[in-house]
Scaffold this active site. Structure first.
Site, short mmCIF file in Angstrom:
data_model
loop_
_atom_site.label_atom_id
_atom_site.label_comp_id
_atom_site.label_asym_id
_atom_site.label_seq_id
_atom_site.Cartn_x
_atom_site.Cartn_y
_atom_site.Cartn_z
N HIS A 406 24.83 -71.22 -10.98
CA HIS A 406 26.28 -71.95 -10.68
C HIS A 406 26.43 -72.64 -12.20
O HIS A 406 27.70 -72.55 -12.73
CB HIS A 406 25.94 -72.95 -9.81
CG HIS A 406 27.00 -73.90 -9.69
ND1 HIS A 406 28.20 -73.76 -9.20
CD2 HIS A 406 26.93 -75.00 -10.08
CE1 HIS A 406 28.96 -74.87 -9.28
NE2 HIS A 406 28.16 -75.84 -9.87
N HIS A 411 30.29 -73.32 -15.10
CA HIS A 411 30.47 -74.79 -15.99
C HIS A 411 30.58 -74.18 -17.38
O HIS A 411 31.44 -74.50 -18.04
CB HIS A 411 29.52 -75.80 -15.65
CG HIS A 411 29.70 -76.44 -14.42
ND1 HIS A 411 30.65 -77.16 -14.24
CD2 HIS A 411 28.81 -76.50 -13.21
CE1 HIS A 411 30.57 -77.79 -13.02
NE2 HIS A 411 29.67 -77.44 -12.52
N GLU A 451 34.97 -78.78 -10.01
CA GLU A 451 34.18 -77.91 -9.05
C GLU A 451 35.30 -76.94 -8.54
O GLU A 451 34.74 -75.73 -8.26
CB GLU A 451 33.54 -78.61 -8.17
CG GLU A 451 32.34 -79.56 -8.80
CD GLU A 451 31.08 -78.52 -9.26
OE1 GLU A 451 31.10 -77.31 -9.04
OE2 GLU A 451 30.20 -79.15 -9.78
N SER A 470 31.62 -69.23 -9.40
CA SER A 470 30.53 -68.88 -9.19
C SER A 470 30.23 -68.59 -7.56
O SER A 470 28.83 -68.20 -7.36
CB SER A 470 29.25 -69.91 -9.37
OG SER A 470 29.33 -71.10 -8.88
#
Length: 576
Positions: A406, A411, A451, A470
């Site tokens: 993730h 990110h 997010e 993701s």
């Protein structure tokens, strides 16, 4: 029942010992930054009430002098009793050159601002209760740490409501002189409260021990309706601690650990002893990390590489169509650098080096999901705290908690984009010293942007949120007509309830990263934090802009930069 008992036993053996949630009963099944912040606020509030109640009970059972060490040196001896109640009024005030003169004309805003900070009714002591208010409890705790702390000079402001007219001011000033204090400023106004003649604001410098004794003496006088302390340099007395240098992030590693493979039967790895042991080993490595250390190298297993390969190839197929342009560009750069390849997981050190070259961001390992305040604080230093463990192989396309896949695929690409990196850092800077309620709001903004954020691109909606990029299932849901899209407005986004059990029903769409940053800056300016901060990249230190000298230095630096820009423009305009 046996499984539950086993989980309870394993909890005590698990490597993550700095859990915030386990000790306090964190209620959520799926961990998220927003719920973590809300839970943390609740526990802090409950603990605060308990501490205040205990301190006030103690203050009622014993005199203030017994609550702190006896004054020494320049402090007033305990046996010296300052009588104010029966003293005759003293109308001979100090001369103007000894302190800032009382001025009734332009003082209303200042006194009202201080009055707004007084304790609420439910926190104030009873009429005959000479216990301590919240500010005084914090001050008393600071004074009790050591004789040096007690003798430290404290800048403070006292708001005193006079029942008998302005003549009572002379008694206060005499008491301040008796306790070896220095008056810096005095203001007064006619009070709007029935039964009170004047409200007076006094700013002074005094040792902590003497200041507490002064407060006690003033409270015992019948001439004053009320008296409240406002800590002047409250950063060191009352405001929440926050890191000022990147090295202090070593203290910002408290975890939310309710949803761990050892603790929850619904976790994909709950019944896998090998996986649980692997998680424990990687957690221990992260806890041992300190500022300045190289990021530990993790030898990933064939099973972990297989999980990475499945997710990587899926994202590789979906990103060209559904990811924003900034993500696609950074993703390609990572492939060109041979960091993003399908036959091995990237190491955090090589990813950190890549980010440093492009935006100045770096990484440090984390054992799990940090508390909201700790995680957001790291962003202020352009540091992203990243996990290194891999999700369970039986659930490659979904994880109930952030894992390294993730972090890497969601990110890292956008942290290599200068505009997005700046946006992330500004969220972190806004969190430093913020109240618990504001941390909740910042966490919610982070949830719906970093997010699960969407943005516009040539009339189409694209994804930039790490949780979307993701997890392909929610990505397809977010860009479909099965959910609602709203324009990103931080004030509305900050209070929007979110869904943590299934896909979000609402997503926020930004016009661009620059537009999102501008809106965010305007919203942050309305927060209650009484100071501004900036990050100095040369010293890796957060500077608090709370004095004219600091602002003057910053303006000088800005003028130098403007001069360089002006010279560059002139040179570009010169004819060949």
């Amino acid at each position: 029942m046996m499984a539950v008992a086993a989980a309870q036993k394993n909890r005590e053996m698990f490597a993550i010992k700095k859990s915030y949630s386990i000790e306090n009963g964190y209620p959520s099944r799926r961990r998220s930054l927003v719920d973590d912040a809300r839970f943390e606020s609740l526990v802090v509030k409950q603990n605060k009430q308990t501490v205040l109640e205990e301190a006030r009970n103690k203050a009622n059972d014993a005199s203030l002098e017994e609550c702190i060490q006896q004054a020494k040196g320049e402090h007033v001896p305990a046996e010296q009793n300052v009588e104010l109640q029966d003293e005759q009024p003293n109308l001979e005030l100090p001369l103007e050159d000894e302190y800032v003169a009382v001025d009734d004309i332009e003082t209303e805003a200042t006194i009202e601002n201080c009055a707004e900070q007084e304790p609420a009714d439910d926190e104030a002591p009873a009429k005959n209760d000479y216990g301590l208010t919240e500010d005084e409890i914090v001050l008393a705790n600071a004074a009790s740490e050591s004789p040096e702390a007690e003798a430290a000079v404290q800048s403070a402001a006292l708001v005193v409501r006079l029942k008998e007219g302005i003549s009572s001011l002379g008694r206060i000033l005499k008491a301040i002189e008796t306790f070896h204090g220095t008056v810096q400023h005095v203001e007064s106004r006619q009070s709007r409260i029935q039964g009170v003649d004047h409200d007076v604001l006094i700013k002074l410098d005094m040792t902590r021990g003497n200041l507490l004794q002064l407060i006690r003496s003033l409270r015992q006088s019948g001439s004053f309706s009320s008296m409240n302390l406002l800590a002047e340099n409250n950063l060191s007395v009352k405001a929440p601690w926050f890191p000022k240098h990147a090295s202090e992030l070593d203290n910002c590693n408290h975890l939310m650990t309710k949803y761990e493979p050892d603790l929850d039967m619904n976790h994909p790895g709950f019944a896998d002893k090998v996986y649980r042991q692997r998680r424990k080993e990687i957690a221990e490595i992260a806890f041992a990390f300190k500022y300045g250390d190289p990021i530990p190298h993790i030898n990933y297993t064939e099973v972990e590489v297989k999980t990475w390969r499945s997710v990587f190839r899926t994202v590789q197929d979906l990103a060209p169509k559904h990811a924003c342009a900034e993500y696609r560009a950074a993703f390609q750069m990572l492939q060109d650098e041979q960091i993003f390849v399908d036959h091995r997981l990237p190491q955090l050190q090589e990813m950190s080096d890549f980010l440093r070259k492009n935006t100045g961001f770096t990484l440090r390992p984390a054992a799990g999901l940090l508390t909201a305040r700790d995680f957001l604080a790291s962003l202020a230093f352009r540091i992203f705290q990243s996990t290194q463990y891999v999700r369970h192989v039986n659930s490659p396309f979904h994880t109930p908690e952030p894992d390294t896949i993730h972090e890497l695929l969601g990110h890292m690409p956008l942290l290599a984009d200068p505009s997005f990196a700046q946006f992330s850092q500004e969220i972190g800077l806004a969190s430093l010293g913020a109240s618990d309620e504001e941390i909740e709001k910042l966490s919610t903004v982070y949830w719906f942007t970093v997010e699960f954020g969407l943005c516009k691109e040539h009339g189409q909606v694209k994804a930039y949120g790490a949780g979307l990029l993701s997890a392909y299932g929610e990505l397809l849901h977010a860009i479909s007509d099965k959910c609602e899209h709203r324009a990103f407005e931080p004030a509305a986004t900050a209070i929007q309830p979110y869904q943590d059990q299934e896909y979000q029903p609402i997503y926020y769409v930004a016009e661009s990263f620059e537009d999102a940053k501008e809106k965010f800056r305007r919203w942050v300016s309305t927060m209650s934090r009484p100071f501004e901060v900036r990050f100095n990249p040369h010293t890796e230190r957060v500077e608090i802009l709370d004095s004219v000298d600091k602002l003057d230095t910053l303006v000088h630096q800005m003028n130098t930069e403007i001069l360089h820009l002006t010279n560059a423009i002139h040179k570009l305009r010169r004819p060949f």
